[in-house]
Write an enzyme that holds these catalytic residues in place. Structure first.
Site: not given
Ligand code: HMG
Ligand code: MG
Length: 298
Positions: A13-14, A206, A208, A239, A248
């Site tokens: 994932r990450d 966690h 990086h 990210c 990581n």
């Molecule tokens: P948004 O644009 O605000 O969502 O995104 P929305 O609710 O307004 O919907 C917009 C569109 O997205 C719609 O589609 C929804 O159906 C679709 P359209 O009608 O335009 O065709 N949609 C989805 N599609 C599939 N699966 C879903 C989903 N939800 C809405 N679940 C949202 C908000 C949260 C969805 C977006 O910002 C997003 O997907 N963000 C993900 C970011 C991400 O994954 N970042 C990396 C992980 S975090 C990280 O790495 C840190 C960590 O490792 C810890 C650390 O290191 O600190 C965890």
């Molecule tokens: Mg991370």
């Protein structure tokens, strides 16, 4: 030092979410199954997020439904909202992870929500997931610093972390999203959370390894009694919505260090590094893991 440490593998994932080369579902499945065969007991396999935001994991449904699940292993996936929870349920996930930052701007950039909106969304997601019999892990990102806001006040970390636990997450993973943390800071933050009543067995770290402090930080966390460490095979990861975030801490580096310190992980280091070497080939780049470099004679 704990006698046994639980490694929570985030490589699929990450690790893969920000790679330039997108692996096929077949390769991802081979990676996940290989890691589990090497002894990994907890693994994050994908993210049920909007594929437009994270194109590298757009095949979440295929990967999560096709992996061969081994009894006794926890498979998890990131979920940002109820739509993601529904997809994760359909894919047969028993555990999910919700994720948000301690800082306002990172929440805006990463999940398009304010901190308040994210907390309200996750309250619904966690309640619904638990009603469906799932367990929920909670991530707090930017604990040691935010790429947009710089230093993050400890009170914000505590507030977000305590809220995630109170809504039903069983564990908090404290993310050093951009790898700026140092050992004294780890001590300060863990000590603060413990003093506020959060239990050691509710905490995971966690890191990086952007600035090379991850293993030192992990050592301090272990000395304070932390028993769960997140890591990614090969040191993959980062990210896309956190500028400057790199990999990581590498699973093989952590496992090597833990075994050297006499802690058990249940993981076969030789098998782990073989997977890492193969992944470097698939991704066509030299992976950051130090243990891998030593193994390959680089
Ligand atoms: P948004 O644009 O605000 O969502 O995104 P929305 O609710 O307004 O919907 C917009 C569109 O997205 C719609 O589609 C929804 O159906 C679709 P359209 O009608 O335009 O065709 N949609 C989805 N599609 C599939 N699966 C879903 C989903 N939800 C809405 N679940 C949202 C908000 C949260 C969805 C977006 O910002 C997003 O997907 N963000 C993900 C970011 C991400 O994954 N970042 C990396 C992980 S975090 C990280 O790495 C840190 C960590 O490792 C810890 C650390 O290191 O600190 C965890
Ligand atoms: Mg991370």
């Amino acid at each position: 030092m704990p006698a046994e440490v639980s490694i929570y593998e985030v490589g699929p994932r990450d690790g893969l979410q920000n790679e330039a080369t997108i692996l096929s579902a077949d390769r991802k499945i081979e990676m996940i199954e290989g890691l589990v065969d090497a002894g990994i007991k907890r693994i994050e396999v994908t993210s049920f997020v909007n594929p437009r935001w994270i194109p590298a994991l757009a095949d979440h449904m295929e990967v999560a439904t096709r992996i061969r699940r081994k009894p006794g292993v926890t498979y998890s996936a990131l979920v940002p909202n109820l739509r993601g929870l529904d997809a994760a349920s359909r894919a047969g996930m028993q555990e999910i992870a919700v994720f948000m930052a301690a800082s306002q701007t990172h929440n805006r950039k990463n999940i398009n929500k304010t901190t308040e909106e994210a907390l309200a969304t996750y309250r619904e997601v966690v309640t619904e997931a638990r009603a469906r019999g799932m367990t929920v892990r909670g991530y707090v990102s930017t604990v040691y610093g935010c790429p947009y806001e710089g230093e993050v006040p400890f009170e914000q970390v505590l507030r977000v972390g305590a809220s995630l636990l109170e809504m039903g997450c069983y564990e908090l993973s404290l993310g050093d999203t951009i790898g700026v943390g140092t050992p004294r800071q780890v001590e300060f933050i863990l000590d603060g959370l413990l003093r506020a009543g959060i239990r050691l067995d509710q905490l995971a770290v966690h890191f990086h390894d952007t600035r090379g402090t991850a293993l030192a930080n992990i050592t301090v966390a272990l000395q304070l009694g932390i028993r769960t460490v997140d890591s990614a095979i090969g040191g993959l990861g980062g990210c896309p919505y956190a500028p400057g975030a790199s990999g990581n801490v590498s699973t093989e580096d952590v496992v090597y260090m833990l075994h050297g310190m006499g802690a058990r992980t249940g993981i076969d280091l030789d098998r782990l590094v073989a997977i890492s070497a193969r992944l470097g080939g698939h991704l066509a780049r030299e992976l950051p893991s130090k243990y891998l470099k030593a193994h390959l004679g680089h």
